[in-house]
Design a protein around this motif. Structure first.
Motif, mmCIF file in Angstrom:
data_model
loop_
_atom_site.group_PDB
_atom_site.id
_atom_site.type_symbol
_atom_site.label_atom_id
_atom_site.label_comp_id
_atom_site.label_asym_id
_atom_site.label_seq_id
_atom_site.Cartn_x
_atom_site.Cartn_y
_atom_site.Cartn_z
ATOM 1 N N THR A 138 -4.936 -7.654 -1.716
ATOM 2 C CA THR A 138 -5.156 -8.824 -2.509
ATOM 3 C C THR A 138 -3.979 -9.749 -2.578
ATOM 4 O OG1 THR A 138 -6.388 -7.617 -4.363
ATOM 5 C CG2 THR A 138 -5.245 -9.577 -5.027
ATOM 6 N N GLY A 152 2.624 1.719 -3.287
ATOM 7 C CA GLY A 152 1.613 2.049 -4.445
ATOM 8 C C GLY A 152 1.286 3.698 -4.153
ATOM 9 N N THR A 171 0.501 -1.295 0.054
ATOM 10 C CA THR A 171 -0.024 -0.005 0.109
ATOM 11 C C THR A 171 0.703 1.436 0.106
ATOM 12 O OG1 THR A 171 -1.834 -0.962 1.186
ATOM 13 C CG2 THR A 171 -2.037 1.384 1.194
ATOM 14 N N PRO A 190 -1.478 -3.493 -10.947
ATOM 15 C CA PRO A 190 -1.735 -1.945 -10.794
ATOM 16 C C PRO A 190 -0.235 -1.418 -10.201
ATOM 17 C CG PRO A 190 -3.570 -2.933 -9.811
ATOM 18 C CD PRO A 190 -2.557 -3.979 -10.097
ATOM 19 N N THR A 203 -7.079 4.027 -2.453
ATOM 20 C CA THR A 203 -8.331 2.815 -2.128
ATOM 21 C C THR A 203 -7.586 1.936 -3.355
ATOM 22 O OG1 THR A 203 -9.171 3.973 -4.152
ATOM 23 C CG2 THR A 203 -10.196 4.360 -1.858
ATOM 24 N N ARG A 204 -7.216 2.378 -4.291
ATOM 25 C CA ARG A 204 -6.710 1.157 -5.299
ATOM 26 C C ARG A 204 -5.269 0.614 -4.419
ATOM 27 N NH1 ARG A 204 -5.002 1.925 -11.779
ATOM 28 N NH2 ARG A 204 -5.308 -0.274 -12.269
ATOM 29 N N ALA A 205 -4.396 1.515 -4.223
ATOM 30 C CA ALA A 205 -3.052 0.961 -3.588
ATOM 31 C C ALA A 205 -3.461 -0.226 -2.556
ATOM 32 C CB ALA A 205 -2.391 2.093 -3.035
ATOM 33 N N LYS A 216 -6.064 -1.797 -1.907
ATOM 34 C CA LYS A 216 -6.634 -3.035 -2.653
ATOM 35 C C LYS A 216 -5.668 -3.968 -3.210
ATOM 36 C CE LYS A 216 -10.346 -4.679 -5.580
ATOM 37 N NZ LYS A 216 -11.588 -4.244 -6.561
ATOM 38 N N SER A 217 -4.935 -3.391 -3.732
ATOM 39 C CA SER A 217 -3.721 -4.011 -4.284
ATOM 40 C C SER A 217 -2.844 -4.596 -3.129
ATOM 41 C CB SER A 217 -2.769 -3.199 -5.077
ATOM 42 O OG SER A 217 -3.404 -2.752 -6.468
ATOM 43 N N LEU A 228 -0.434 5.917 -7.025
ATOM 44 C CA LEU A 228 -1.691 5.282 -6.859
ATOM 45 C C LEU A 228 -2.571 5.859 -6.024
ATOM 46 C CD1 LEU A 228 -1.231 1.390 -7.204
ATOM 47 C CD2 LEU A 228 -2.060 2.817 -8.998
ATOM 48 N N LYS A 229 -4.093 5.916 -5.981
ATOM 49 C CA LYS A 229 -4.954 6.561 -5.301
ATOM 50 C C LYS A 229 -4.866 5.545 -4.050
ATOM 51 C CE LYS A 229 -8.088 8.955 -8.515
ATOM 52 N NZ LYS A 229 -9.542 8.960 -8.826
#
Length: 455
Positions: free
Chosen positions: A44, A28, A25, A275, A36-38, A40-41, A33-34
């Motif tokens: 995951t 990211g 995170t 991402p 939220t996307r960082a 989530k990556s 990265l935003k």
């Protein structure tokens, strides 16, 4: 500093399933990265790692007793019990100089990146213990903090460079772009595999061999399916272990499950990494004028490859057989049998799935693990006792396929403990020669090949 150390200690205590999402995170966010996307990556990847860990634990629980039973049936006495990498990691993190070693490794990575001497940004801090344990053992033997830190620093430099040199295999064979694998347990096999693969290519039988796992599946038909191969291998191990019929079939189904489930878990790594990989490439192009950085991750991202798993399942029973007959070996393979996929993953990538080469190189790597593990078992046992690790009453010594059983780690340990004035310069000269080959001669050869193909 206290706040930083508290956060660091919390992450270390939480383990890689928590550490990995946090680190990814943050990485990211650094790469733009935003949040939220960082997040989530990172999550995951954490889920994928948790799944891999569960499956490996499941594999250990099932293969371990079977392997031990196979050995016990022979009556051979092996007095250095393989306690697994987890126990070795516990010994490492309990060392009084561990903070020095971790920061030294991290600083070396940053300096090499700034000086453009590596393209690997190692975020796999959990696996720093592979590099740190060498320093811990050197410190224990020599009582010198300087030599201990020096050993871990040399381990870090070698590891980051081998990560760079092997990155094209990670991308080309496993199909994971923008990622390198600075996991010593996987990379160390290449120290043996690179020259041995060169030698095998000069033997007609191996040079002309194109037999792969996929070919085996084609010729075997029904029995070539991954889940069926896992079932058959599990049944064979169970029979050799002397299990009853019920236990034999339980082991067979368990091994079949491993072959099916690990690829599904590792697919989560790809989902989470894409991402980060894309953002890292854009960031490096902006900040480093087109320079491409590689995110250094745990080799767990590649052990789900069918060629890797199947090769490992073939090597596991052969490892046990070798332990029984290898002259000078005292190691009883046990807990680390489940992580044999890590030892053969890069070998499989190097040979591009050539099954015959995989087995030969895998067995040579295994022999080195047993010999080096035997040689360093007394030191490892003494360190474990010194940090308060309780050893089982059934084992006189402990060992592992991690620590200094790996050839790369053993050579550094040997150089820093046996006449360091002579050993360290020799080690550095050999490494300098490898550096010259991979970044000089081999680079020129690759460029000439591309030019010839273009013409």
């Amino acid at each position: 500093m206290k706040v930083i150390m508290s956060v660091f200690n919390f992450l270390m205590a939480a383990g890689p399933t928590v550490m990995l999402p946090v680190i990814i995170t943050v990485i990211g966010l650094i790469f733009g990265l935003k949040i939220t996307r960082a997040f989530k990556s990172g999550l995951t990847l954490g889920i994928g790692f948790a799944g891999i860990k569960l499956i490996l634990d499941f594999m250990t629980t099932n293969v371990g007793p079977a392997a031990k039973a196979m050995v016990e049936r022979t009556g051979v006495q092996l007095d250095a019990l393989d306690v697994g990498w987890g126990s070795i990691a516990a010994v490492t993190w309990a060392s009084p100089i561990i903070a020095l070693l971790v920061f030294a490794i991290l600083i070396v990575n940053i300096i090499l990146l700034i000086l453009k001497r590596t393209n690997t940004l190692d975020v796999d801090i959990w696996n720093y213990h592979h590099m740190a344990i060498v320093g811990v053992m050197v410190y224990f033997v020599t009582k010198s903090v300087l030599l201990g830190v020096g050993a871990s620093v040399v381990m870090a430099i070698i590891t980051f460079k081998i990560s760079d040199w092997s990155q094209p295999m990670v991308e080309g064979f496993f199909g994971i772009p923008g990622v390198s694998l600075p996991t010593v347990s996987a990379l160390s096999s290449l120290v043996i595999a690179w020259p041995l693969n060169w030698l095998l290519d000069r033997i007609p039988l191996f040079r002309k061999s194109t037999f792969t796992i996929k070919d085996a599946q084609k010729y075997l038909g029904f029995f070539g399916d991954s889940m069926i191969m896992g079932l058959v291998i599990g049944l064979v191990i169970g029979v050799l272990a002397g299990f009853d019929v019920t236990q034999i079939f339980q082991l067979g189904v368990s091994m079949s499950a491993v072959l099916v489930l690990i690829p599904k878990m590792t697919s989560l790594f790809m989902e989470g990494l894409m991402p980060i990989s894309d953002a890292a490439q854009k960031w490096s192009q902006a900040k480093f004028k087109g320079r491409r950085l590689f995110i250094g991750l745990d080799a767990a991202v590649v052990v789900g490859n069918p060629d890797v798993i199947t090769t490992a399942l073939i090597i596991i029973p052969l490892t046990i057989a070798m332990a029984l007959v290898l002259p000078g070996n005292r190691v009883l393979p046990f807990a680390d049998l489940a992580v044999v996929p890590f030892r053969v993953a890069m070998v499989v990538a190097l040979t591009r799935g050539n099954l015959l080469k995989n087995i030969v190189i895998g067995l040579v790597v295994t022999a080195s693990l047993l010999w080096c593990g035997t040689a360093t078992a007394p030191v490892l046992t003494a360190i474990a006792k010194s940090v308060g690790i309780k050893l089982g009453a059934n084992s006189l010594l402990i060992s592992s396929f991690a620590a200094t059983a790996m050839i790369q780690s053993y050579l550094v340990f040997l150089a820093f403990t046996f006449k360091p004035i002579i050993g360290i310069p020799i080690l550095l000269l050999v490494f300098a020669g490898a550096w010259y080959y991979f970044e000089g001669i081999k680079k020129i050869n690759v460029e000439n090949m591309k030019e010839a193909q273009t013409n």
